[in-house]
Design an enzyme around this catalytic site. Structure first.
Site, short mmCIF file in Angstrom:
data_model
loop_
_atom_site.label_atom_id
_atom_site.label_comp_id
_atom_site.label_asym_id
_atom_site.label_seq_id
_atom_site.Cartn_x
_atom_site.Cartn_y
_atom_site.Cartn_z
N ARG A 287 -6.03 -4.83 -1.20
CA ARG A 287 -5.62 -6.10 -0.36
C ARG A 287 -5.35 -7.43 -0.83
O ARG A 287 -4.09 -8.04 -0.61
CB ARG A 287 -5.47 -5.64 0.98
CG ARG A 287 -4.99 -3.96 1.23
CD ARG A 287 -4.48 -4.35 3.06
NE ARG A 287 -4.15 -3.31 3.56
CZ ARG A 287 -5.37 -2.44 3.95
NH1 ARG A 287 -5.95 -2.25 4.44
NH2 ARG A 287 -4.65 -0.90 4.46
N GLY A 288 -6.50 -7.88 -0.71
CA GLY A 288 -6.72 -8.98 -1.72
C GLY A 288 -5.77 -9.90 -2.32
O GLY A 288 -5.03 -10.73 -2.10
#
Length: 348
Positions: A287-288
């Site tokens: 996600r980052g």
């Protein structure tokens, strides 16, 4: 109607807000690209979190919706239409549209699941064979902003529902074998005070960005903020008029950035460096990486560029990663500083 409402409840102009640049940038980028995944704003009490969030909603251009539709359906975008509107279009019905302000929905702390998701009238469905749905806050928030103050005090089950809807863009309600689904695309904005407890890491990770707000310590800046607020409280209309030009300029910049977004490119080597930073920081999952890429593109569009450069990434990466780091109680530096140190090493 809107004009009357604005006269009754004038909204503090977004461009009149002094300081809190991190929070303002996070909100602008999420408005440019709602797929960033919302923003969690953590900070001290009385730092203007609610004021800023209401101000960004008021700043945004009006949206076109199908008249008398419960879900703010788009007239031509299939992903933003309710089933009712889709059926009408398939039957070649003549639909009328109207312009409304971007919905700004507050989720109260004591809200129930029914209030959030909506309810199906089982009795009507069984007796008349008709699907009757009473929409909840997720329906009202479609194509708008859903604001949850004190999100860290909200029941985890409701936070899960919110995050699922924000990620998928749909809300599904099922009761007694009857199922209703409607579009629910919104910018999720949560705020809270860290003194009252943190969100669970797996929930925090689902927010695209995390802005930290601190009380302004500089005396002259504090005076400026107080004077600005006092001026607005005494004569809201003249304050709104004073910032009208700046508001319109920012509104136009956001509209331009939204149209530019699809054409923004990011060099492969820069993507590798973003992922390298995430790897060094031990960020779980991807996600980052995804959010940083999205946010960098949105920031480049906001700057009216065609391609993301190193400075764009530096501007947004701390906002995208600081809440994804594993908490170590023995750490003497905060997560934002830790991200900045690694970024400086890799992107110098």
């Amino acid at each position: 109607m809107d004009k009357i409402q604005n006269q009754v409840r004038p909204v503090f102009p977004f461009t009149a807000i002094v300081g809190q640049e991190e929070m303002k940038l996070a909100l602008i980028l999420n408005v440019i690209d709602p797929k960033i995944g919302g923003v969690m704003i953590m900070g001290d009490r009385g730092t203007g979190k609610s004021t800023t969030i209401r101000a960004i909603a008021d700043l945004l251009p009006e949206i076109e919706v199908v008249a008398d539709d419960l879900f703010n359906s788009h007239i031509s975008d299939y992903d933003l239409m309710s089933d009712f509107v889709k059926n009408q279009l398939e039957n070649n019905a003549n639909l009328t549209t109207s312009l409304i302000k971007v919905p700004m929905v507050d989720l109260p702390l004591g809200a129930t699941e029914d209030r959030l998701c909506g309810t199906i009238d089982i009795e009507k469905a069984l007796n008349e064979g008709v699907k009757s749905f009473d929409p909840g806050l997720l329906a009202k928030a479609n194509r708008g902003i859903l604001y949850v103050d004190e999100v860290n005090l909200l029941d985890d089950h409701l936070v899960d529902i919110l995050l699922d809807s924000a990620a998928s863009g749909w809300n599904t309600v099922e009761r007694e074998g009857i199922s209703i689904r409607h579009p629910s695309r919104f910018v999720l904005v949560g705020s809270g005070n860290p003194e009252e407890g943190e969100l669970r890491p797996q929930l925090l990770d689902r927010f695209g960005m995390h802005a930290e707000i601190r009380t302004v310590r500089d005396a002259s800046l504090r005076v400026q903020i107080v004077e600005q607020r006092t001026k607005f409280d005494q004569d809201p209309n003249s304050c709104i008029k004073e910032f009208c030009e700046q508001q319109n300029l920012l509104k136009q910049t956001i509209i331009n950035a939204q149209s530019l977004l699809k054409s923004i490119t990011i060099d492969y080597s820069l993507k590798v460096k973003i992922s390298q930073i995430c790897g060094i920081l031990n960020v779980d999952g991807l996600r980052g990486d995804i959010v940083t890429n999205r946010a960098a593109k949105a920031f480049a569009a906001y700057q009216n560029k065609k391609e993301v450069d190193v400075d764009d990434v530096k501007e947004v990466i701390t906002l995208c990663l600081r809440h994804r780091l594993r908490k170590d109680p023995l750490d003497t530096i905060d997560s934002g500083t830790k991200v900045s140190q690694v970024v400086d090493d890799i992107l110098s």
